[in-house]
Design a protein around this motif. Structure first.
Motif, PDB file in Angstrom:
ATOM      1  N   LYS A 274       0.711  -0.987  -0.106  1.00  0.00           N
ATOM      2  CA  LYS A 274      -0.245  -0.061  -0.066  1.00  0.00           C
ATOM      3  C   LYS A 274       0.428   0.994   0.271  1.00  0.00           C
ATOM      4  N   ASN A 275       2.062   0.933   0.074  1.00  0.00           N
ATOM      5  CA  ASN A 275       3.033   1.876   0.400  1.00  0.00           C
ATOM      6  C   ASN A 275       3.457   2.695  -0.757  1.00  0.00           C
ATOM      7  N   VAL A 276       3.103   1.796  -1.875  1.00  0.00           N
ATOM      8  CA  VAL A 276       3.470   1.867  -3.631  1.00  0.00           C
ATOM      9  C   VAL A 276       2.119   3.332  -4.249  1.00  0.00           C
ATOM     10  N   ARG A 277       2.842   4.078  -4.460  1.00  0.00           N
ATOM     11  CA  ARG A 277       1.637   4.571  -5.834  1.00  0.00           C
ATOM     12  C   ARG A 277       2.261   4.486  -7.012  1.00  0.00           C
ATOM     13  N   ILE A 278       1.671   5.057  -8.115  1.00  0.00           N
ATOM     14  CA  ILE A 278       1.966   4.640  -9.583  1.00  0.00           C
ATOM     15  C   ILE A 278       1.350   6.330 -10.229  1.00  0.00           C
ATOM     16  N   ILE A 279       2.177   6.999 -10.907  1.00  0.00           N
ATOM     17  CA  ILE A 279       1.587   7.675 -12.252  1.00  0.00           C
ATOM     18  C   ILE A 279       1.638   7.388 -13.562  1.00  0.00           C
ATOM     19  N   LYS A 280       1.409   7.535 -14.359  1.00  0.00           N
ATOM     20  CA  LYS A 280       1.645   6.795 -15.715  1.00  0.00           C
ATOM     21  C   LYS A 280       1.081   7.897 -16.651  1.00  0.00           C
ATOM     22  N   PHE A 281       2.369   7.921 -17.323  1.00  0.00           N
ATOM     23  CA  PHE A 281       1.969   9.343 -18.270  1.00  0.00           C
ATOM     24  C   PHE A 281       1.586   8.255 -19.531  1.00  0.00           C
ATOM     25  N   THR A 282       1.616   9.406 -20.644  1.00  0.00           N
ATOM     26  CA  THR A 282       1.148   8.401 -21.964  1.00  0.00           C
ATOM     27  C   THR A 282       1.879   8.193 -23.477  1.00  0.00           C
TER      28      THR A 282
END
Ligand code: UDP
Ligand code: MG
Length: 199
Positions: free
Chosen positions: A62-70
């Motif tokens: 749960k400590n991991v977050r992701i932002i995904k670029f196109t």
């Protein structure tokens, strides 16, 4: 162990080979220094399996977050997106390719806690090719002359900041594509710490 929340912002472009080791080493380090932290990975349009590996990590931690670029927007855009979305009181920026050893994060935070707003890693034994070093030093020299502000030629993209600095960066409309120059331009109280630099 401090209760301060730490955010680690990591831009990712085709780093499938290092993601698992990076995650293990970051987790081992951060669990030692803070009960609350987040690892914010920004996938900058990777074409390898980086995003798949990041999703596996997110599903089990749960400590991991992701932002995904196109698509691929470049390292600075990825880091700036991380700064806009991170939630910590102390923000760490580091590269994913393990050139910046995660084990050195506590050393940078210790310096920050002496009362600085920003602590930058300085690579005294930089492990890049001769050409890369020359080009990078020339660029930094040029930018520091144009800005009229001294920037250490060995400055790296491994740094820690308090929330106030990230807030200032986020408020900056005319964002430099070169964060080392931008943070120097902000004029916040800063210190430098010598860091290892792997090949
Ligand atoms: N990176 C990125 N987008 C890019 C190129 C690189 O997000 O278009 C990331 C990369 O995955 C790494 C960091 O930025 O985490 C630094 O990249 P690299 O190691 O290639 O840079 P260098 O060591 O030459 O400064
Ligand atoms: Mg690198």
């Amino acid at each position: 162990m401090s209760k301060t929340k730490i955010s680690v912002v990591v831009p990712i472009y085709n780093e499938a080979e290092s993601i698992q080791e990076l995650y293990k080493r970051l987790t081992a380090t951060l669990t030692q220094i803070s009960p609350t932290y987040e690892l914010l990975f920004i996938d900058d349009g990777s074409t390898d399996n980086s995003l798949g590996l990041l999703k596996d990590l997110k599903n089990s931690d749960k400590n991991v977050r992701i932002i995904k670029f196109t698509r691929n927007f470049g390292q600075q855009s990825a880091v700036l997106a991380g700064f806009r979305h991170c939630k910590g009181d102390i923000i760490v920026q580091l590269d994913a390719d393990l050139q910046n050893p995660p084990e050195e994060i506590p050393k940078l935070i210790e310096k920050l806690n002496e009362g600085f707003d920003l602590v930058s890693g300085i690579r005294k034994k930089r492990q890049d090719s001769f050409l890369r070093k020359i080009c990078s030093s020339f660029l930094i020299f040029l930018i520091s002359k144009l800005m009229g502000k001294k920037i250490d030629l060995d400055i790296s993209s491994f740094r820690v900041m308090n929330r106030g600095v990230v807030k200032k960066i986020n408020e900056c409309k005319d964002k430099s594509r070169f964060l080392s120059a931008l943070v120097s331009w902000l004029g916040v109280s800063s210190a430098q710490v010598e860091v290892e630099h792997a090949k």
